[in-house]
Design an enzyme around this catalytic site. Structure first.
Site, PDB file in Angstrom:
ATOM      1  N   HIS A  49     -40.371  46.325  23.253  1.00  0.00           N
ATOM      2  CA  HIS A  49     -40.529  46.159  21.809  1.00  0.00           C
ATOM      3  C   HIS A  49     -40.430  44.675  21.422  1.00  0.00           C
ATOM      4  CE1 HIS A  49     -38.737  46.700  17.593  1.00  0.00           C
ATOM      5  NE2 HIS A  49     -39.939  47.244  17.521  1.00  0.00           N
ATOM      6  N   HIS A 102     -43.772  39.517  14.055  1.00  0.00           N
ATOM      7  CA  HIS A 102     -43.502  40.798  13.392  1.00  0.00           C
ATOM      8  C   HIS A 102     -43.582  40.699  11.873  1.00  0.00           C
ATOM      9  CE1 HIS A 102     -40.998  43.857  11.457  1.00  0.00           C
ATOM     10  NE2 HIS A 102     -41.545  44.663  12.363  1.00  0.00           N
TER      11      HIS A 102
END
Ligand code: G3P
Ligand code: MG
Length: 265
Positions: A15, A57
């Protein structure tokens, strides 16, 4: 396949790279994920002012760099001046062994140029309102790097997975590049309409804390993979594995590798 069907153990998706141990979305974090044995590295994509796809992100630069402001307000050349590593050492001084100063925000092309077909990529388009612009650019880069298109074969299926919270982005990609594996993300498993999703995607990606074993069975009956996020505790990893979940997003690849054995163990 690389994506998890018929595998004996869960697919481990790093991730934002090995983001528990290195600054997220830097080459250092991806490299560590590869070394720790991840099956996929995850890239969240945003677009710069000059339409380059970069891995970050947030839609702002503030949290993970020494810059500030909206990503789309800056050109790639401007963004490349920023330090995307030092914040991590400041936030986790005991944890970070190497000093990550000097890491920059990578472009998608840079990452896939670097690794080519030697690893698998799990890619998220973060701005649904920028589909199709971002999706078209993504496909252009993937084709240019020969990760999809004429020069690929059956062995390349699953090398790229695209994930999104937004059905319209996935439907657009299904239409433009049917060979891509697509995962519909969701906040809550109970709210995911599996029969509908099975029409345009290959799997579902709910928040792991909303999952139960029944949901996994139901998704499998619809022919859907289950890849859930973001699983950082060993207990949760072991439980999800026993439920036959196909894959997990984790910040801690090393822990996942150690604790996740064969399904049902
Ligand atoms: O990408 C999988 C899941 O973690 C979605 O959340 O915000 O980390 O991209 P985010
Ligand atoms: Mg993501």
């Amino acid at each position: 396949t690389a994506a998890g069907f018929g595998k004996e153990r869960m697919t481990i998706i790093a991730h934002r790279g090995a983001s528990g141990d290195a600054p997220e979305h830097t080459i250092a974090a991806y490299q560590l994920a590869v070394e720790q044995g991840a099956d996929y590295i995850e890239l969240d994509l945003h677009m710069t002012k000059d339409r380059q796809l970069i891995a970050i992100h947030d839609d702002t630069l503030d949290r993970t760099t020494n810059g500030s402001g909206k990503v789309h307000a800056f050109t790639l050349a401007e963004i490349k001046q920023l330090d995307a590593g030092s914040w991590f050492n400041h936030k986790y001084p005991g944890k970070a062994q190497p000093y990550y100063h000097g890491q920059t925000i990578p472009t998608l092309a840079e990452v896939i140029n670097h690794y080519g077909k030697s690893i698998n990529y799990y890619i998220e388009i973060k701005k649904p309102q920028q589909t199709p612009k971002m999706a078209d650019e993504l496909l252009r880069v993937l084709r240019q790097q020969q990760l999809i298109g004429k020069r690929t074969g059956p062995a390349d299926r699953g090398k790229i997975i695209i994930e999104s919270f937004h059905p319209d982005s996935l439907k657009y990609l299904r239409h433009k590049a049917p060979e891509l594996l697509l995962i519909q993300l969701g906040e809550d498993a109970a709210e995911m309409k599996l029969a509908e999703i099975a029409q345009y995607a290959d799997g579902v990606g709910p928040n792991f804390s909303t999952l139960n074993e029944e949901f996994v069975k139901l998704a499998h009956r619809h022919g859907l993979l289950v890849h859930c996020w973001t699983v950082n505790s060993e207990t949760a990893m072991i439980k999800l594995n026993s439920w036959n979940v196909d894959g997990i997003f984790t910040n801690y690849v090393k822990i996942a590798r150690k604790h996740v054995g064969k399904h049902g163990e």
